[in-house]
Design a protein around this motif. Structure first.
Motif, mmCIF file in Angstrom:
data_model
loop_
_atom_site.group_PDB
_atom_site.id
_atom_site.type_symbol
_atom_site.label_atom_id
_atom_site.label_comp_id
_atom_site.label_asym_id
_atom_site.label_seq_id
_atom_site.Cartn_x
_atom_site.Cartn_y
_atom_site.Cartn_z
ATOM 1 N N LEU A 94 -2.562 34.883 0.994
ATOM 2 C CA LEU A 94 -3.643 33.902 0.988
ATOM 3 C C LEU A 94 -3.136 32.652 0.280
ATOM 4 C CD1 LEU A 94 -6.640 33.276 1.600
ATOM 5 C CD2 LEU A 94 -7.178 34.232 -0.653
ATOM 6 N N THR A 95 -3.120 31.523 1.004
ATOM 7 C CA THR A 95 -2.453 30.325 0.484
ATOM 8 C C THR A 95 -3.398 29.354 -0.211
ATOM 9 O OG1 THR A 95 -2.722 29.255 2.651
ATOM 10 C CG2 THR A 95 -0.662 30.450 2.240
ATOM 11 N N SER A 96 -4.701 29.468 0.089
ATOM 12 C CA SER A 96 -5.611 28.491 -0.526
ATOM 13 C C SER A 96 -7.042 28.979 -0.438
ATOM 14 C CB SER A 96 -5.485 27.132 0.184
ATOM 15 O OG SER A 96 -5.899 27.249 1.545
ATOM 16 N N LEU A 97 -7.869 28.341 -1.245
ATOM 17 C CA LEU A 97 -9.307 28.535 -1.154
ATOM 18 C C LEU A 97 -9.889 27.349 -0.403
ATOM 19 C CD1 LEU A 97 -10.153 29.770 -4.772
ATOM 20 C CD2 LEU A 97 -9.826 31.144 -2.709
ATOM 21 N N PRO A 98 -10.881 27.578 0.470
ATOM 22 C CA PRO A 98 -11.402 26.484 1.309
ATOM 23 C C PRO A 98 -12.297 25.535 0.512
ATOM 24 C CG PRO A 98 -12.650 28.489 1.681
ATOM 25 C CD PRO A 98 -11.526 28.877 0.769
ATOM 26 N N GLU A 99 -12.409 24.319 1.014
ATOM 27 C CA GLU A 99 -13.297 23.341 0.385
ATOM 28 C C GLU A 99 -14.747 23.795 0.455
ATOM 29 O OE1 GLU A 99 -12.802 20.758 -1.406
ATOM 30 O OE2 GLU A 99 -10.621 20.845 -1.278
ATOM 31 N N ASP A 156 -3.610 38.408 -8.582
ATOM 32 C CA ASP A 156 -2.372 38.710 -7.841
ATOM 33 C C ASP A 156 -2.371 38.075 -6.459
ATOM 34 O OD1 ASP A 156 -1.202 40.176 -9.885
ATOM 35 O OD2 ASP A 156 -2.219 42.024 -9.293
ATOM 36 N N CYS A 157 -2.697 36.821 -6.427
ATOM 37 C CA CYS A 157 -2.610 36.027 -5.203
ATOM 38 C C CYS A 157 -1.694 34.834 -5.504
ATOM 39 C CB CYS A 157 -3.985 35.547 -4.755
ATOM 40 S SG CYS A 157 -5.148 36.879 -4.379
ATOM 41 N N PRO A 158 -0.382 35.074 -5.598
ATOM 42 C CA PRO A 158 0.538 34.031 -6.085
ATOM 43 C C PRO A 158 0.681 32.832 -5.156
ATOM 44 C CG PRO A 158 1.757 35.933 -5.262
ATOM 45 C CD PRO A 158 0.322 36.332 -5.277
ATOM 46 N N SER A 159 0.283 32.974 -3.881
ATOM 47 C CA SER A 159 0.440 31.863 -2.943
ATOM 48 C C SER A 159 -0.640 30.798 -3.109
ATOM 49 C CB SER A 159 0.445 32.386 -1.502
ATOM 50 O OG SER A 159 1.508 33.292 -1.300
ATOM 51 N N ILE A 160 -1.701 31.113 -3.816
ATOM 52 C CA ILE A 160 -2.737 30.103 -4.084
ATOM 53 C C ILE A 160 -2.244 29.232 -5.228
ATOM 54 C CG2 ILE A 160 -5.123 29.701 -4.769
ATOM 55 C CD1 ILE A 160 -5.887 32.362 -3.613
ATOM 56 N N GLU A 161 -2.122 27.941 -4.958
ATOM 57 C CA GLU A 161 -1.488 27.057 -5.944
ATOM 58 C C GLU A 161 -2.417 25.997 -6.498
ATOM 59 O OE1 GLU A 161 2.026 25.510 -4.146
ATOM 60 O OE2 GLU A 161 3.094 27.431 -4.223
ATOM 61 N N CYS A 162 -3.620 25.863 -5.917
ATOM 62 C CA CYS A 162 -4.519 24.849 -6.461
ATOM 63 C C CYS A 162 -5.968 25.203 -6.149
ATOM 64 C CB CYS A 162 -4.186 23.459 -5.899
ATOM 65 S SG CYS A 162 -4.468 23.315 -4.118
ATOM 66 N N MET A 163 -6.862 24.590 -6.901
ATOM 67 C CA MET A 163 -8.284 24.785 -6.709
ATOM 68 C C MET A 163 -8.824 23.701 -5.778
ATOM 69 S SD MET A 163 -9.749 27.351 -8.114
ATOM 70 C CE MET A 163 -9.563 28.587 -9.406
ATOM 71 N N PRO A 164 -9.739 24.057 -4.883
ATOM 72 C CA PRO A 164 -10.337 23.041 -4.014
ATOM 73 C C PRO A 164 -11.322 22.169 -4.803
ATOM 74 C CG PRO A 164 -11.390 25.156 -3.658
ATOM 75 C CD PRO A 164 -10.250 25.405 -4.590
ATOM 76 N N ASP A 165 -11.589 20.991 -4.304
ATOM 77 C CA ASP A 165 -12.545 20.105 -4.964
ATOM 78 C C ASP A 165 -13.942 20.698 -4.966
ATOM 79 O OD1 ASP A 165 -10.554 18.262 -5.431
ATOM 80 O OD2 ASP A 165 -10.923 17.150 -3.571
ATOM 81 N N HIS A 208 -5.552 35.804 -12.586
ATOM 82 C CA HIS A 208 -4.491 36.653 -13.118
ATOM 83 C C HIS A 208 -3.454 36.884 -12.025
ATOM 84 C CE1 HIS A 208 -2.610 39.753 -15.583
ATOM 85 N NE2 HIS A 208 -2.558 40.516 -14.506
ATOM 86 N N GLY A 209 -2.193 36.802 -12.393
ATOM 87 C CA GLY A 209 -1.123 37.032 -11.428
ATOM 88 C C GLY A 209 -0.979 35.907 -10.417
ATOM 89 N N CYS A 210 -1.445 34.736 -10.757
ATOM 90 C CA CYS A 210 -1.323 33.544 -9.910
ATOM 91 C C CYS A 210 -0.704 32.452 -10.793
ATOM 92 C CB CYS A 210 -2.674 33.091 -9.375
ATOM 93 S SG CYS A 210 -3.663 34.404 -8.626
ATOM 94 N N PRO A 211 0.623 32.473 -10.977
ATOM 95 C CA PRO A 211 1.255 31.631 -12.008
ATOM 96 C C PRO A 211 1.011 30.132 -11.827
ATOM 97 C CG PRO A 211 2.903 32.663 -10.576
ATOM 98 C CD PRO A 211 1.614 33.317 -10.274
ATOM 99 N N VAL A 212 1.136 29.623 -10.589
ATOM 100 C CA VAL A 212 0.951 28.188 -10.373
ATOM 101 C C VAL A 212 -0.509 27.799 -10.604
ATOM 102 C CG1 VAL A 212 1.152 26.305 -8.694
ATOM 103 C CG2 VAL A 212 2.874 28.121 -8.742
ATOM 104 N N LEU A 213 -1.392 28.573 -10.022
ATOM 105 C CA LEU A 213 -2.818 28.275 -10.166
ATOM 106 C C LEU A 213 -3.243 28.364 -11.630
ATOM 107 C CD1 LEU A 213 -5.477 27.675 -8.672
ATOM 108 C CD2 LEU A 213 -5.832 30.133 -8.507
ATOM 109 N N LYS A 214 -2.727 29.347 -12.321
ATOM 110 C CA LYS A 214 -3.072 29.504 -13.737
ATOM 111 C C LYS A 214 -2.627 28.281 -14.536
ATOM 112 C CE LYS A 214 -2.456 32.722 -17.612
ATOM 113 N NZ LYS A 214 -1.877 34.029 -18.016
#
Length: 1145
Positions: free
Chosen positions: A1074-1079, A1094-1103, A1117-1123
């Protein structure tokens, strides 16, 4: 408790004296060893003295609360009466000891016991002691400066029938608005499937059940809905008289039928009508009409008695209601197990205060200064919202000048347990009208802390040990009646009822009642806790709730040697206490008069001198003691012992060899004694034994000192009741024409356990197996049966004939291929089949039409568990000839479980079909085939039609919870077929469904779904069949929770989910692609909890995160970039998440 103690003591002493005086003079050995033989004159004189004092006790009881001289006089009297009872007990115990010893000791010892010099010396000593105590008694009787009126008898147990009416002024009632709305809603609810249904208001006395019923009865909406409305009160606590109720109903109907001259004529002269006329008239009043009947103050607990009346009430039209008010849930069960129950609780603090002001304050609370107001509020809180209590205290203060309230509250009402006025006075009036035996039983409960849950059987055993219960019949039944009386009078509250028997199992005591018990017990009963309190010379019963260093100091408090009860209330292991042998010996030395001893915990050492020091002991509880491996032989010197509790003594290996000497033993509890190797010989001599929780069979030829008890010793113990477990039955040898259990009518629960390695086969022949089963045949009254690890080839034939059976559990009976027919067991509510390796079907079908007959099919079954039955393919089946094929599905489609609610199936991978499940509300399939579901759906004719889908009688139509874990064969087409049937489903969870590639459009039918969990479905693509309109999701108008776990093909959230605006919790776990959360996540305006784990491919929060105004918790947790991006202050996405109260990352 003093007056109850004295009256009870006097009665007990008089009974003992009468028995001794009545003994015939003779020369037999049984007469020669009686120590009171030849002391009849002294006994008669003592009896006269006790009788004359007993006549004064009732007046003394009333005066002692106002006269300290009377109270002191009663204390002195009590001490002497205790001494008299102890002497009589000493003599009876010594006589019993000699009778038991005469058959077990050497001739030299027996000759000494019977020698004239020894007998004469002891008799002279006893006679002198009797004379001494009589003089003390007479001296105390005459040493008083107050007058006491003699009374021949005290209060009786009779409870007068009270009457109620249906009139009440609504404006006088405070705090029952919501209760009234709820009851009216139940009455107007038309969803019941019964023509005449029952609603019950349950609560302790004084809460206002009758008042609430009156409010409802007179409500305009109720008047408009029901015609006629009838009111009948039946306050008789002993006898349920249907004709008294019928007459009350018909008299009430006179007001309802004023517009019908013919009916009014019929309703005249009701008292003189015959039973047949009354029944006919009642049917004329009710039949075909939508009526409301209030049965107020109902006490009947006998279902059969209710059925006789119920048959007259069933003629009403659909929607008719019966409103019952009662104090006891067992009354509800006796009346209608399906009754809607409204538990009437105490008033809220605010409403309680409003009621108090209404009663106590003329001008309202504004006239009270802040300090006094606070005192009053604290006092009202103690009433626990009980309107009767609040009214009683309010009335007391209303009659007192307001400037004297401070003193009254501080002096008498601040501690209710010391008050002689107000609520305690009101409760004490009821207490004063109890028989002395019940007063004793009630006050004894002060030994336990508030909110303690009492086990009924145990408390009765404690009462018996103290001699509170005297009966010419069964003591336990008499004790049960004592509990019932105290429940009826609301001195106790029902906490738990046995589902199979409707008998009370556990009860509690309201705080106010506990205060009353403590008050009337006084110094007689003491509970020591937190180093508070102490034992004085007046204390006879003491309990310890061990805390801090209290245990080490315990022996220093035992200076009084008059204790009759010594109870530890908590397991010592909890607090890490250690009790040395010296400390234990110190305790035993100082409690020689003790009748009751409970030492719970692993660190109590049982002294070898226990039996010789505590000869009065009737109750001994050393449960949960892990250090005990054997009991001292002296324990068999406790000849008065009635109850021995050893439950949970895991390392106890043997019982005393001479256990048979305990001729008064009634209850032996050894459940949880896992190391016990055998039973001692001679249990059949314990003719009073009623409870034997376990019997361990030993291999023939095994030798131990004293011998090994055989199962056939159970044959003589036909008083056994409750529960028993027979263990190590692999050593049981067949005994033709023997029935070890068949005559035990009181036995309710039976566990038959074999325990041998799986690879070992029993070497018994089939004929021997049949004999063993007959040896183990139980009585028809059995309600619970467990058979565990049986190695025989087949089950017992009697399994299907136990008509009272409520729960049946069959575990690890690995050779059984078939079961006897169980479907017609009328009371069976719970069935568990686990580890039946060879079982191919549950019920054999001999006639092809058998599964489609009118015979009852599990008419009461509510819970079914099937586990690890690897060869089980279907429910119905037949024994096949060579070349024949089985057709389980066809047979199973022709029958259905009418009341089955809960089905749990695990490890049955070959199970393809079950009888239909129209009523099931939760279904768990773990490691089982999806064909079970498919069969349920396809068994319905035209199952894909809309008419079939909306029917409430089709399989699974009432299902609320569905768990499929794992189910490899579940696929899209199966969901497409199944989901349209699940319109009432509220929770759905499926995981490890490897064949599932997409969700079904059938999701749109799950309009009731609230919780959805999908996990570890590796091939599932949630975006498949998804569209912008959200066809699959838009109809999920009640969905609150979604959990996605381990979905490797989840690249983006399905677009349709954005339409689930009711979502409150969303968890996404181990969806690594899963690469992102939708707007559009911002559409979830009600979302309160969001987890991304543990969704490491999610890298940012949507607006859109900033639109989640209800979000209270975010866990990353387990999402280093997002964290990193959500890091406080300097994270790139900090502004999007900073408003969340609980941010965990």
């Amino acid at each position: 408790m003093a007056e109850a103690v004295l009256s009870g003591l006097a009665t007990s002493i008089l009974n003992s004296l009468a028995a001794e005086i009545a003994q015939p003079v003779g020369s037999s050995a049984s007469q020669k060893i009686r120590l009171l033989y030849g002391a009849k004159d002294e006994l008669l004189s003592l009896e006269t003295s006790v009788q004359s004092i007993q006549a004064l006790l009732l007046d003394a009881e009333k005066q002692q609360w106002q006269n300290d001289q009377v109270k002191l006089w009663l204390k002195r009297l009590k001490a002497v009466l205790y001494d008299i009872q102890d002497l009589l007990d000493d003599v009876a115990t010594e006589d019993l000891r000699r009778k038991v010893t005469s058959g077990n000791k050497t001739w030299k010892e027996v000759r000494f016991f019977f020698s004239k010099s020894n007998q004469l010396a002891l008799r002279l000593k006893v006679a002198n002691k009797i004379e001494e105590l009589k003089k003390k008694l007479d001296g105390i009787k005459n040493d008083r400066e107050f007058h006491l009126e003699p009374h021949l008898s005290g209060p009786t147990a009779a409870i007068e029938r009270r009457t109620t009416h249906s009139f009440v002024r609504e404006e006088e009632i405070i705090g029952r608005e919501e209760d009234k709305k709820a009851i009216i809603a139940h009455l107007l609810d038309s969803s019941s499937r019964e023509r005449v249904s029952v609603v019950s208001i349950v609560g302790i006395g004084g809460l206002g059940k009758t008042t609430l019923a009156r409010l409802v009865y007179n409500d305009d909406k109720v008047k408009d809905c029901f015609n006629p409305k009838l009111w009948a009160c039946h306050g008789d606590t002993k006898n349920f008289d249907e004709y008294v109720i019928i007459k009350a109903m018909l008299k009430s109907a006179q007001d309802e039928c004023r517009g019908d001259p013919e009916m009014m004529r019929d309703l005249q002269d009701i008292e003189n009508k015959s039973k047949d006329q009354l029944q006919q008239l009642l049917r004329k009043v009710l039949d075909g009409k939508k009526y409301l009947l209030v049965l107020d103050d109902l006490w009947n607990e006998e279902h059969q008695a209710w059925l006789d009346l119920q048959s007259l009430l069933m003629g009403g039209s659909w929607g008719s209601k019966i409103l019952v008010t009662t104090r006891n849930r067992s009354v509800v069960r006796a009346t209608n197990a399906k009754s809607v129950v409204h538990d009437l609780l105490g008033l809220s603090e605010d409403k309680s205060w409003d009621l108090f002001k209404k009663i106590a304050l003329v001008d309202g609370e504004e006239t009270l200064n802040p300090s006094l107001k606070e005192k009053c509020r604290d006092m009202v809180k103690k009433c626990a919202g009980v309107p009767l209590a609040i009214r009683t205290i309010g009335s007391l203060l209303y009659e007192t000048e307001e400037n004297k309230w401070d003193g009254l509250i501080d002096r008498e009402l601040s501690e209710i347990d010391t008050s002689e006025r107000g609520i305690m006075e009101a409760l004490k009036v009821s207490y004063d009208h109890l028989p002395s035996a019940l007063k004793h039983c009630f006050a004894y409960c002060a030994l336990f802390p508030k909110d303690h849950v009492f086990d009924k059987e145990m408390i009765i055993q404690l009462w018996m040990a103290q001699g509170f219960i005297e009966s010419n019949e069964d003591l336990e039944k008499a004790g049960d009646r004592c509990v019932s009386h105290l429940l009826w009078r609301s001195f106790l509250e029902v906490e738990e009822v046995d589902d199979s028997t409707n008998e009370v199992k556990m009860f509690k005591m309201h705080d106010l009642m506990h205060d009353l018990a403590s008050k009337v017990a006084g110094d007689e009963c003491k509970m020591i806790n937190h180093n508070e309190g102490g034992i004085d010379r007046e204390t006879r019963h003491v309990s310890f709730a061990f805390q801090s260093s209290l245990l080490q100091n315990m022996t220093t408090q035992l200076e009084a040697t008059n204790l009759r009860a010594f109870l530890t209330l908590t397991n010592m292991r909890t607090y890490g206490q250690e009790v040395s042998p010296i400390e234990c010996e110190g305790i035993f030395t100082k409690i020689r008069r003790c009748r009751t001893l409970a030492l719970l915990g692993s660190d109590f050492c049982i002294s070898s001198s226990l039996g010789s020091r505590l000869k009065h002991l009737r109750f001994l509880d050393i449960s949960e003691n892990w250090s005990i491996k054997s009991l001292p032989d002296s324990i068999t010197d406790l000849l008065n012992l009635q109850t021995l509790k050893l439950s949970g003594c895991e390392n106890l290996k043997t019982l005393p060899r001479d256990l048979k000497k305990l001729v008064n033993l009634r209850h032996l509890l050894i459940d949880g004694c896992r190391s016990l190797t055998h039973m001692p010989r001679g249990l059949n001599q314990l003719s009073s034994l009623q409870t034997l929780s376990k019997f361990v069979v030993r291999k023939v030829g095994h030798r131990v000192p004293g011998g090994v008890g055989r199962v056939d010793e159970l044959d003589a113990l036909n008083k056994l009741a409750g529960s028993i477990s027979l263990e190590k039955l692999q050593f049981l040898q067949p005994a033709p024409n023997k029935a070890h259990l068949a005559k035990k009518e009181g036995l309710r629960s039976l566990r038959l356990e074999w325990w041998s390695p799986r690879e070992e086969r029993d070497d018994k022949s089939e004929s021997d197996e049949l004999v063993v089963w007959e040896n183990l045949r139980p009585h028809q009254n059995l309600t619970h049966l467990t058979i565990y690890g049986c190695p025989s080839r087949s089950p017992p034939s009697w399994l299907s004939s136990i008509g009272c059976l409520v729960k049946l559990t069959l575990w690890a009976c690995r050779r059984w291929k078939y079961l006897p027919p169980l479907s017609e067991l009328p009371s069976l509510r719970e069935l568990e089949l686990t580890g039946l390796d060879e079982l191919e079907f549950v019920q054999e079908i001999r006639d092809p039409q058998q599964s489609n007959t009118a015979c009852p099919f599990f008419p009461s079954l509510e819970t079914l568990r099937l586990g690890n039955c690897g060869k089980l393919k279907g429910w119905w089946g037949k024994r096949l000839l060579v070349g024949e094929e089985q057709n389980h599905g066809r047979y199973d489609s022709q029958s259905s479980f009418p009341k089955l609610l809960h089905v749990h199936i695990f490890g049955c991978g070959n199970l393809n079909s079950l009888p239909l499940l129209p009523s099931v509300i939760d279904l768990v399939l773990h490691g089982s085939s999806s064909k079970v579901l498919e069969h349920q759906v396809k068994a319905v004719p035209n199952y894909s039609s809309e008419a079939a889908l909306v029917s409430t009688s089709i399989p699974l139509s009432k299902l609320k919870e569905l768990y499929l874990v794992p189910m490899s064969a579940l696929d899209h087409s199966m969901l497409e077929t199944l989901l349209p049937f699940l319109r009432n489903l509220e929770s759905m969870s499926f995981s490890n469904c490897s064949a599932l590639r997409s969700l079904s459009s059938g999701m749109q039918y799950l309009s009731s779904l609230q919780h959805l969990v999908i996990g570890n479905c590796e091939e599932l693509d949630l975006s498949s069949h998804d569209d912008e309109q959200g066809t699959q999701w838009r109809s999920l108008a009640n969905l609150r929770t979604i959990e996605f776990q381990g979905l490797l093909k989840l690249v983006e959230l399905p677009k349709g989910i954005q339409h689930v605006t009711t979502l409150q919790s969303l968890s996404i776990d181990s969806c690594r692609n899963l690469t992102s959360l939708p707007e559009w996540i911002g559409n979830f305006s009600l979302l309160q909890d969001l987890e991304i784990i543990d969704c490491p491919s999610i890298e940012c929060m949507p607006d859109g995160m900033q639109n989640l105004t209800s979000l209270k918790r975010l866990k990353i947790h387990g999402c280093p970039v997002l964290k990193r991006r959500c890091r406080r202050e300097d994270g790139a996405d900090w502004e999007k998440v900073k408003g969340i109260a609980h941010l965990l990352c």
